[in-house]
Design a protein around this motif. Structure first.
Motif, PDB file in Angstrom:
ATOM      1  N   VAL A   1       0.835  -1.202   0.000  1.00  0.00           N
ATOM      2  CA  VAL A   1       0.000   0.000   0.000  1.00  0.00           C
ATOM      3  C   VAL A   1       0.878   1.264   0.000  1.00  0.00           C
ATOM      4  O   VAL A   1       0.592   2.236  -0.708  1.00  0.00           O
ATOM      5  N   GLY A   2       1.961   1.226   0.784  1.00  0.00           N
ATOM      6  CA  GLY A   2       2.874   2.385   0.831  1.00  0.00           C
ATOM      7  C   GLY A   2       3.386   2.749  -0.553  1.00  0.00           C
ATOM      8  O   GLY A   2       3.529   3.923  -0.889  1.00  0.00           O
ATOM      9  N   ARG A   3       3.662   1.732  -1.362  1.00  0.00           N
ATOM     10  CA  ARG A   3       4.144   1.991  -2.732  1.00  0.00           C
ATOM     11  C   ARG A   3       3.097   2.799  -3.524  1.00  0.00           C
ATOM     12  O   ARG A   3       3.422   3.786  -4.185  1.00  0.00           O
TER      13      ARG A   3
ATOM     14  N   TYR B   1      -0.384  -1.871  14.352  1.00  0.00           N
ATOM     15  CA  TYR B   1       0.334  -1.846  15.637  1.00  0.00           C
ATOM     16  C   TYR B   1       0.958  -0.474  15.903  1.00  0.00           C
ATOM     17  O   TYR B   1       1.222  -0.111  17.035  1.00  0.00           O
ATOM     18  N   GLN B   2       1.255   0.262  14.839  1.00  0.00           N
ATOM     19  CA  GLN B   2       1.966   1.542  14.997  1.00  0.00           C
ATOM     20  C   GLN B   2       1.021   2.737  15.151  1.00  0.00           C
ATOM     21  O   GLN B   2       1.482   3.863  15.374  1.00  0.00           O
ATOM     22  N   ASP B   3      -0.295   2.517  15.038  1.00  0.00           N
ATOM     23  CA  ASP B   3      -1.225   3.650  14.984  1.00  0.00           C
ATOM     24  C   ASP B   3      -1.064   4.620  16.159  1.00  0.00           C
ATOM     25  O   ASP B   3      -1.003   5.840  15.971  1.00  0.00           O
TER      26      ASP B   3
ATOM     27  N   GLY C   1      -8.641   3.940   3.841  1.00  0.00           N
ATOM     28  CA  GLY C   1      -8.357   3.122   2.654  1.00  0.00           C
ATOM     29  C   GLY C   1      -9.638   2.886   1.862  1.00  0.00           C
ATOM     30  O   GLY C   1     -10.429   3.814   1.677  1.00  0.00           O
ATOM     31  N   PHE C   2      -9.865   1.630   1.415  1.00  0.00           N
ATOM     32  CA  PHE C   2     -11.132   1.362   0.725  1.00  0.00           C
ATOM     33  C   PHE C   2     -12.187   0.871   1.702  1.00  0.00           C
ATOM     34  O   PHE C   2     -13.263   1.449   1.805  1.00  0.00           O
ATOM     35  N   ASP C   3     -11.847  -0.218   2.439  1.00  0.00           N
ATOM     36  CA  ASP C   3     -12.806  -0.674   3.440  1.00  0.00           C
ATOM     37  C   ASP C   3     -12.049  -1.073   4.692  1.00  0.00           C
ATOM     38  O   ASP C   3     -11.518  -2.169   4.726  1.00  0.00           O
TER      39      ASP C   3
HETATM   40  P1  NDP Z   1       2.965  -4.600   4.211  1.00  0.00           P
HETATM   41  O1  NDP Z   1       3.256  -5.606   5.242  1.00  0.00           O
HETATM   42  O2  NDP Z   1       3.183  -4.890   2.766  1.00  0.00           O
HETATM   43  O3  NDP Z   1       3.775  -3.253   4.538  1.00  0.00           O
HETATM   44  C1  NDP Z   1       3.856  -2.713   5.813  1.00  0.00           C
HETATM   45  C2  NDP Z   1       4.992  -1.725   5.830  1.00  0.00           C
HETATM   46  O4  NDP Z   1       5.055  -1.154   7.141  1.00  0.00           O
HETATM   47  C3  NDP Z   1       6.344  -2.362   5.536  1.00  0.00           C
HETATM   48  O5  NDP Z   1       7.051  -1.530   4.656  1.00  0.00           O
HETATM   49  C4  NDP Z   1       7.000  -2.399   6.907  1.00  0.00           C
HETATM   50  O6  NDP Z   1       8.379  -2.194   6.895  1.00  0.00           O
HETATM   51  C5  NDP Z   1       6.388  -1.180   7.557  1.00  0.00           C
HETATM   52  N1  NDP Z   1       6.493  -1.296   9.005  1.00  0.00           N
HETATM   53  C6  NDP Z   1       6.033  -2.292   9.797  1.00  0.00           C
HETATM   54  N2  NDP Z   1       6.358  -2.054  11.075  1.00  0.00           N
HETATM   55  C7  NDP Z   1       7.028  -0.879  11.090  1.00  0.00           C
HETATM   56  C8  NDP Z   1       7.641  -0.117  12.090  1.00  0.00           C
HETATM   57  N3  NDP Z   1       7.641  -0.492  13.384  1.00  0.00           N
HETATM   58  N4  NDP Z   1       8.254   1.030  11.729  1.00  0.00           N
HETATM   59  C9  NDP Z   1       8.288   1.428  10.450  1.00  0.00           C
HETATM   60  N5  NDP Z   1       7.739   0.748   9.449  1.00  0.00           N
HETATM   61  C10 NDP Z   1       7.115  -0.399   9.767  1.00  0.00           C
HETATM   62  O7  NDP Z   1       1.441  -4.140   4.449  1.00  0.00           O
HETATM   63  P2  NDP Z   1       0.444  -3.495   3.376  1.00  0.00           P
HETATM   64  O8  NDP Z   1       1.149  -2.446   2.601  1.00  0.00           O
HETATM   65  O9  NDP Z   1      -0.236  -4.597   2.668  1.00  0.00           O
HETATM   66  O10 NDP Z   1      -0.627  -2.817   4.339  1.00  0.00           O
HETATM   67  C11 NDP Z   1      -0.344  -1.561   4.954  1.00  0.00           C
HETATM   68  C12 NDP Z   1      -1.531  -1.156   5.818  1.00  0.00           C
HETATM   69  O11 NDP Z   1      -2.695  -1.020   5.016  1.00  0.00           O
HETATM   70  C13 NDP Z   1      -1.882  -2.192   6.904  1.00  0.00           C
HETATM   71  O12 NDP Z   1      -2.155  -1.498   8.088  1.00  0.00           O
HETATM   72  C14 NDP Z   1      -3.141  -2.848   6.388  1.00  0.00           C
HETATM   73  O13 NDP Z   1      -3.965  -3.324   7.422  1.00  0.00           O
HETATM   74  C15 NDP Z   1      -3.792  -1.653   5.686  1.00  0.00           C
HETATM   75  N6  NDP Z   1      -4.798  -2.037   4.677  1.00  0.00           N
HETATM   76  C16 NDP Z   1      -5.985  -1.350   4.673  1.00  0.00           C
HETATM   77  C17 NDP Z   1      -6.964  -1.663   3.755  1.00  0.00           C
HETATM   78  C18 NDP Z   1      -8.208  -0.844   3.673  1.00  0.00           C
HETATM   79  O14 NDP Z   1      -8.959  -0.967   2.691  1.00  0.00           O
HETATM   80  N7  NDP Z   1      -8.517   0.050   4.602  1.00  0.00           N
HETATM   81  C19 NDP Z   1      -6.802  -2.777   2.798  1.00  0.00           C
HETATM   82  C20 NDP Z   1      -5.470  -3.351   2.804  1.00  0.00           C
HETATM   83  C21 NDP Z   1      -4.518  -3.010   3.743  1.00  0.00           C
HETATM   84  P3  NDP Z   1       9.434  -3.345   6.506  1.00  0.00           P
HETATM   85  O15 NDP Z   1       9.025  -3.793   5.151  1.00  0.00           O
HETATM   86  O16 NDP Z   1      10.711  -2.685   6.531  1.00  0.00           O
HETATM   87  O17 NDP Z   1       9.271  -4.421   7.530  1.00  0.00           O
END
Ligand code: NDP
Length: 397
Positions: A12-14, A87-89, A141-143
């Motif tokens: 998602v970050g990308r 977890y970081q919220d 996000g979306f949902d």
């Molecule tokens: P990924 O696991 O692909 O990416 C999570 C990213 O967060 C990684 O780059 C990871 O870093 C980074 N990260 C994790 N812990 C830490 C930390 N302590 N400090 C800094 N960076 C951290 O997850 P997604 O991109 O798939 O999902 C991202 C968010 O989007 C999630 O919260 C997910 O629940 C939410 N989401 C929401 C949706 C919606 O419709 N509302 C649908 C889909 C997802 P690293 O790679 O270096 O470990």
């Protein structure tokens, strides 16, 4: 000029980083930070090559509030987009209050030690955000996110009272793996394996995991089995959409996914309780995440579409009414645009739009809010322009 900090460089970050860069006039100087800086650098390179925009990168542990405050100040950001994990919220919200900058996330806070999500801890920060004069937009996000905005839009333009709401989430994408999750496996599997819950006549009704199923005909996809889950937007929608008698959430799963899920659960691989293996403590679901494909790598191989939407039933000017608002998103088109599959795309695009509306002042309001607390019209306009066109169908009530 605005400056923007994005935290999290996963799937998602990308998308968020690409879309913010495509809207650089609104976001100004962009910094992308995550635990692993090399992931940010790889995305920055893609963005430079594709859009000709330079973004900065940084390493951050978002569990460290002091380090976060320092990074926010150094980046000069006016807004932080939290695209890390739920977890970081709280840490990121607290850092935003102290640095007096706006905040947006896409997922409800969860503690790593308890597979349960609720808004309580985030809503409890309302006064802190109000006193600091900054905005927090939750679930963007979306949902949650677009589904909440669809509800606000239906309420504003189509109903005097909405009585029934069904959110219907279908991913008909095929990545070719027997089992993989489309976003963070740990978060996804915790959500899917939990008990279902829906709202009816003023109370929550609990169901066994994946025990309630309906068949729904998704436009541009076809009929799919859809399973009742508890999903976080229900918690805010039942408070903010007045008159709701019932609110439910359904998601589709293929047979292969369900078979794997049951098997993994039966052998204990979804547990969040630590076990000792050869003298080393491991958490089964974390180990499973290590084995599964990284969702960020699914984009290049996923074909098919997603369809996520809401069916509303209620009354308008004394007459019964039923409408369906939905978006269809194509995995391969998403990949062509921003190198990500449609699940990440449909999450990242709305997050960028929410942040843009805050920066432009249209959704700037001190306090902690969910999407449906804001005027949906500018958001719905942007959705169509930014790659997520939506449709409305009147149905027989
Ligand atoms: P990924 O696991 O692909 O990416 C999570 C990213 O967060 C990684 O780059 C990871 O870093 C980074 N990260 C994790 N812990 C830490 C930390 N302590 N400090 C800094 N960076 C951290 O997850 P997604 O991109 O798939 O999902 C991202 C968010 O989007 C999630 O919260 C997910 O629940 C939410 N989401 C929401 C949706 C919606 O419709 N509302 C649908 C889909 C997802 P690293 O790679 O270096 O470990």
């Amino acid at each position: 000029m605005s400056k923007t900090l994005i935290i999290g460089a996963g799937g998602v970050g990308r998308v968020v980083a690409h879309k913010c860069a495509m809207n650089a006039a609104a976001f100004g100087e962009i910094t992308l930070a995550s635990r692993t800086r090399s992931k940010c650098d790889a995305i920055a390179l893609e963005i430079k090559q594709k859009w000709g925009v330079t973004i900065k990168t940084a390493a951050i542990d978002a569990d460290d509030k002091i380090a976060l405050i320092a990074l926010i100040k150094e980046s000069g950001a006016k807004i932080v987009l939290n695209i890390a994990l739920p977890y970081q919220d709280l840490t990121i919200m607290d850092a935003c209050v102290e640095a007096k900058v706006d905040y947006l996330d896409t997922a409800n806070y969860e503690s790593p030690d308890l597979a349960k999500f609720e808004y309580k801890a985030q809503w409890a920060r309302n006064d802190a955000f109000k006193n600091a004069g900054v905005t927090a937009l939750l679930g963007g996000g979306f949902d949650p996110g677009v589904t909440n905005a669809f509800a606000a839009f239906a309420q504003k333009h189509y109903f005097d009272e909405i009585r029934y709401l069904d959110i219907l989430d279908c991913n008909a994408g095929d990545h070719g793996y027997p089992f993989a999750t489309n976003f963070n496996p740990e978060i996804n599997l915790r959500e899917v394996s939990a008990k279902g819950r829906y709202w009816e006549n003023g109370e929550w009704i609990e169901t066994d995991p994946l025990s309630v199923k309906i068949a729904w005909d998704y436009p541009q996809i076809g009929e799919k089995d859809s399973y009742l889950l508890y999903h976080e937007e229900l918690e805010s929608l039942v408070q903010n959409i007045k008159g709701l008698k019932r609110a439910r959430f359904f998601m589709t799963f293929g047979q292969s996914y369900l078979t794997h899920l049951r098997c993994l659960e039966n052998v204990g691989m979804l547990s969040i309780q630590p076990v000792v293996h050869k003298g080393v403590k491991i958490i089964p679901i974390e180990f499973l995440k290590t084995l599964l494909p990284d969702p960020a790598t699914l984009g290049a191989r996923t074909k098919g579409k997603t369809n996520i939407g809401c069916v509303f039933e209620g009354v308008k000017e004394g007459k019964k009414r039923k409408i369906y608002i939905y978006n269809v998103c194509d995995h391969e088109e998403s990949y062509r645009e921003v190198f990500s599959q449609a699940i990440s795309y449909t999450t990242g695009v709305p997050a960028m739009i929410g942040a843009k509306l805050i920066l432009e002042g249209k959704w700037k309001k001190a306090g902690v809010w969910n999407m449906e607390n804001f005027d949906p019209d500018p958001f719905m306009d942007e959705l169509s322009k930014q790659g997520l066109p939506w449709h409305i169908a009147e149905m027989e009530a």
